[in-house]
Motif scaffolding. Structure first.
Motif, mmCIF file in Angstrom:
data_model
loop_
_atom_site.group_PDB
_atom_site.id
_atom_site.type_symbol
_atom_site.label_atom_id
_atom_site.label_comp_id
_atom_site.label_asym_id
_atom_site.label_seq_id
_atom_site.Cartn_x
_atom_site.Cartn_y
_atom_site.Cartn_z
ATOM 1 N N PHE A 245 0.828 -1.212 0.000
ATOM 2 C CA PHE A 245 0.000 0.000 0.000
ATOM 3 C C PHE A 245 0.860 1.259 0.000
ATOM 4 O O PHE A 245 0.396 2.343 -0.278
ATOM 5 N N TRP A 248 2.389 4.056 -3.363
ATOM 6 C CA TRP A 248 2.112 5.410 -3.858
ATOM 7 C C TRP A 248 3.295 6.341 -3.662
ATOM 8 O O TRP A 248 3.422 7.348 -4.318
ATOM 9 N N PHE A 251 4.668 6.133 -6.879
ATOM 10 C CA PHE A 251 3.808 6.458 -8.013
ATOM 11 C C PHE A 251 2.977 7.725 -7.809
ATOM 12 O O PHE A 251 1.821 7.746 -8.192
ATOM 13 N N LEU A 252 3.505 8.719 -7.209
ATOM 14 C CA LEU A 252 2.725 9.944 -7.083
ATOM 15 C C LEU A 252 2.348 10.408 -8.494
ATOM 16 O O LEU A 252 3.217 10.557 -9.355
ATOM 17 N N HIS A 253 1.062 10.597 -8.721
ATOM 18 C CA HIS A 253 0.622 11.029 -10.047
ATOM 19 C C HIS A 253 1.109 12.464 -10.302
ATOM 20 O O HIS A 253 1.203 13.256 -9.361
ATOM 21 N N GLN A 256 -0.737 15.095 -8.662
ATOM 22 C CA GLN A 256 -0.508 15.155 -7.209
ATOM 23 C C GLN A 256 0.862 15.770 -6.924
ATOM 24 O O GLN A 256 1.012 16.596 -6.021
ATOM 25 N N GLY A 278 -6.395 10.741 -2.942
ATOM 26 C CA GLY A 278 -4.993 10.958 -2.552
ATOM 27 C C GLY A 278 -4.746 12.284 -1.851
ATOM 28 O O GLY A 278 -3.604 12.744 -1.805
ATOM 29 N N LYS A 279 -5.776 12.865 -1.254
ATOM 30 C CA LYS A 279 -5.586 14.153 -0.579
ATOM 31 C C LYS A 279 -4.626 14.019 0.608
ATOM 32 O O LYS A 279 -3.760 14.864 0.816
ATOM 33 N N THR A 280 -4.808 12.932 1.375
ATOM 34 C CA THR A 280 -3.928 12.737 2.528
ATOM 35 C C THR A 280 -2.494 12.507 2.055
ATOM 36 O O THR A 280 -1.543 13.055 2.628
ATOM 37 N N GLU A 458 -8.687 16.509 6.173
ATOM 38 C CA GLU A 458 -10.118 16.366 6.511
ATOM 39 C C GLU A 458 -10.675 17.715 6.976
ATOM 40 O O GLU A 458 -11.383 17.809 7.983
ATOM 41 N N GLN A 489 -17.769 14.642 2.293
ATOM 42 C CA GLN A 489 -17.534 13.785 3.456
ATOM 43 C C GLN A 489 -17.753 14.561 4.754
ATOM 44 O O GLN A 489 -17.160 14.251 5.778
ATOM 45 N N GLY A 639 -11.447 8.768 6.936
ATOM 46 C CA GLY A 639 -10.038 8.906 6.538
ATOM 47 C C GLY A 639 -9.270 7.592 6.460
ATOM 48 O O GLY A 639 -8.152 7.572 5.979
#
Ligand SMILES: Nc1ncnc2c1ncn2[C@@H]1O[C@H](COP(=O)(O)OP(=O)(O)OP(=O)(O)O)[C@@H](O)[C@H]1O
Length: 708
Positions: A245, A248, A251-253, A256, A278-280, A458, A489, A639
């Motif tokens: 997990f 990322w 692989f940060l887009h 992002q 991917g905000k966090t 958040e 949210q 979250g």
């Protein structure tokens, strides 16, 4: 020297791969490091084979372990090979022969498409398609599409599509960057917007002065940072294999990366987007960027709403920033904890269940004729929200956003009651969380900021009093506030307009639309829970946010629902469901069970335990373990994420929970807002799922659920 790089499609498979397979991958990688290309081709253990009937001769397979093969892209140019998938022998061959690699003419990145499936689908759709001018991409010229990297083959295939549903069928098989372009266009974005948000971000930092060589895979692989990981050493590979997990990090887009690593923002900046966009991750990378440029003595506050999230942020930052002394320059805590620390008081925070009695007393003692609930909300949404300190201020205050009339003549009694409430609290050695935030904000406004940067995750649930505190925590300078949040949210009843609080993010706001967490099936089912509801923007509550263009690149099974006749039967079905997940090899810690109430959580945890399934209540004072299923309220799941999620007890008396919804006669607008928050709560719970979602209820299902 040859290298074996890793495609994001392989990384997505990782959680499901057995230990022996992972070891096989490691050994293969190690061989690439050690041998020459010639030796690799001759190596009897690796068996680097070409495939009969392959659509692309550059797609080959290698041996991973007994019965398992890896599909690799083995280009003619250069010596970097890419591991695309790891599958059982026959499936690997079947998949490999259908794939074709190419280099995108606009983004210059490597793409893989399932050419066999696309060629099979296209004539079928062509036969039933309406005239060309009625089709999905009719308003875009071939030239515009080519400029965005759509090649001749994809163009022919895209031109047969009529609806976005049809695009969804083709999408998983299209070359990845071209797919993204088509999805954006289908969602209503203009050619210029797609160029800016997809192509330009992907091109950033690439040398585009030289003409593109469509056979130069060596350069193209290095240009595919979003999908291909070039592992630098053994340790890095072990980390990817052991903590899939965490992939990322690699692989940060580009979209992002652009937000997180922008050298500087001239003021507060904001990132919004639906769940799992991917905000966090972006907020954590921003902290990493800010740490790299932090001056001596400066500190960063990384803050959020709940303790569970604080724990997740702490773990996330530790994965991202190895240097402990650098990490120590970041304080990670909830906004309430920060406020408590600032005022350093011995007064105890009032518990939520103690509050109504105190408002009742205050109502009585002040001779106010309205309801205690009205008073509590007036205090929170008008007096604290607008920071009103004197009766004169309150007397002339606008009650914007309130849906209940309050005659001018009644205001003195309201003020008396509020005064009574706060005085009694202080006398009894108590405080409210929001009151503490207001006090702390005053203190910081007088004594000066404590942090150079504040990063908020958040953000949608924070109250204006909390925002005032955060505003006062850092000086108004470039890069002062970095805010991540999603109005869809919002699960507490805070209303806020950053603009009204003087926090201006215009021109420094980015919206993320790609979900990396949940499968398309889970996402579309969950998003349907919110369709047609208004969601006020964080920045300006007069404007509405939408989920247009929000999508997932992952596919899997759709949610499963279960209607039970009794709680016992519902719990038995849950146990059976969890057992199937465990039997499928899912670790207990990758399973989350969420319910509306604490007492249902207890029942669930007990029932799982009595069935021999280790389960633990989600708590912030102890870390989660891989050995136990996590059980928590929907609020506490905010979250977080799990591979498999069961949302239980979704019946009509729980969602909406009547006690959480202000009666319409007390306040019409608050009633609507509370109902929406309950709906969002179910949305939040369901969007925690990565691979599988299970939803159950006893008796009548919640009215929020789509008709089953
Ligand atoms: N570029 C990426 N490539 C692959 N996975 C990613 C990428 N960015 C984020 N992820 C993964 O997607 C998941 C969701 O990310 P994250 O928690 O940051 O989203 P979020 O927008 O904060 O979600 P939510 O609002 O629901 O809490 C995480 O597992 C994260 O590791």
């Amino acid at each position: 020297m040859p290298r074996l790089a890793f495609d994001i499609g392989f990384c997505a498979q990782l959680p499901k791969l057995q230990g022996t397979v992972r070891r096989g991958v490691f050994d293969a990688w190690e061989k690439f490091e050690r041998l020459t290309l010639d030796q690799l081709f001759k190596d009897p253990g690796l068996k680097l084979e070409s495939l009969k009937g392959a659509r692309d001769p550059h797609i080959r397979t290698i041996r991973i372990d007994r019965g398992t093969r890896g599909v690799v892209l083995a280009p003619d140019s250069g010596d970097t090979y890419v591991l695309l998938r790891v599958l059982p022998h026959d499936s690997a061959n079947a998949w490999a022969v259908k794939q074709k690699a190419s280099i995108n003419t606009a983004t210059r990145a490597v793409e893989i498409r399932d050419i066999a499936v696309l060629e099979k689908l296209t004539p079928t759709y062509e036969r039933v398609a309406p005239p060309p001018e009625q089709r999905l991409f009719a308003r875009f010229s071939d030239g515009d599409l080519a400029a965005l990297g759509i090649d001749g083959t994809t163009l022919r295939q895209a031109r047969v599509l009529t609806t976005t549903e049809q695009l969804e069928v083709f999408a998983p098989h299209f070359p990845q960057d071209q797919r993204e372009v088509l999805e954006y266009l289908a969602a209503g974005f203009t050619v210029e917007e797609v160029w800016r948000d997809v192509v330009a971000v992907s091109l950033a930092a690439k040398d585009t002065t030289r003409p593109l060589d469509p056979a130069d895979y060596d350069t193209a692989i290095r240009h595919t940072r979003t999908r291909i990981a070039l592992v630098t050493g053994e340790e890095e590979l072990r980390e990817i294999l052991d903590k899939p997990f965490a992939a990322w990090r690699v692989f940060l887009h580009p979209s992002q990366h652009k937000v997180a690593y922008r050298p500087s923002y001239s003021g507060p900046a904001q990132v919004t987007g639906g769940p799992g966009t991917g905000k966090t991750v972006v907020a954590l990378h921003r902290v990493r960027h800010l740490l790299r440029h932090l001056r001596d003595g400066d500190r960063i506050l990384l803050t959020t709403y709940t303790n569970a999230l604080v724990a997740a942020l702490r773990a996330g930052l530790a994965e991202l920033v190895d240097d402990e002394t650098l990490r120590d320059r970041v304080d990670i805590m909830t906004v309430d904890a920060f406020a408590g620390r600032m005022v350093s008081t011995s007064r105890r925070p009032l518990r939520a269940d103690e509050e109504p009695v105190r408002w009742q007393q205050a109502t009585r003692n002040a001779g106010f004729t309205g309801s205690p609930q009205f008073l509590a909300q007036e205090y929170k949404h008008v007096i604290l929200a607008q920071n009103l300190r004197t009766y004169d201020q309150y007397e002339s205050a606008e009650r914007r956003g309130r849906g209940s009339a309050l005659p001018a003549i009644a205001r003195p009694a309201v003020w008396r009651a509020v005064d009574e409430f706060t005085r009694r609290l202080a006398a009894d050695g108590l405080r409210t969380y929001l009151g503490t935030c207001a006090e702390a904000a005053d203190l910081l406004e007088r004594s000066g900021p404590r942090y150079r940067h504040v990063v908020v995750d958040e953000a949608q649930d924070l109250h204006p009093a909390q925002w005032r505190l955060l505003r006062a925590a850092a000086p108004a300078r470039p890069d002062d506030l970095f805010i991540a949040g999603d109005p869809h949210q919002r699960i507490y009843d805070s209303k806020v307009s950053l603009k009204a609080l003087g926090i201006k993010v215009a021109g420094r706001s980015t919206k993320m639309r790609k979900n990396y967490r949940s499968t398309h099936e889970i996402l579309s089912w969950s998003t349907a829970l919110l369709v047609g509801r208004p969601f006020a923007e964080l920045e300006d509550d007069a404007r509405h946010d939408t989920l247009v263009g929000y999508r997932s690149a992952l596919h899997g099974s759709g949610p499963e629902t279960h209607a039970a006749n009794s709680l016992e039967e519902e719990l038995a079905a849950l146990v059976a469901r969890v057992r199937v997940w465990l039997d499928d090899g899912i670790a207990p810690g990758d399973i989350g069970v969420s319910t509306r109430f604490n007492r249902t959580c207890d029942q669930v945890a007990e029932r799982l335990a009595s069935a021999g399934i280790p389960a633990q209540r989600l708590r912030t004072d102890r870390p989660t373990t891989v050995e136990a299923v996590n059980v928590g309220t929907m609020h506490s799941f905010k979250g977080l994420e799990y591979r498999c999620v069961a949302v239980v007890g979704v019946h009509d008396g729980a969602l909406p929970f009547p006690k959480a919804v202000t009666p319409v006669e007390v306040d019409r607008l608050q009633h609507e807002a509370d109902l929406l928050a309950e709906r969002c709560l179910l949305f939040v719970a369901c969007t925690r799922a990565r691979d599988e979602l299970y939803v159950s209820w006893t008796g009548e299902p919640s009215s929020f659920l789509p008709a089953t």
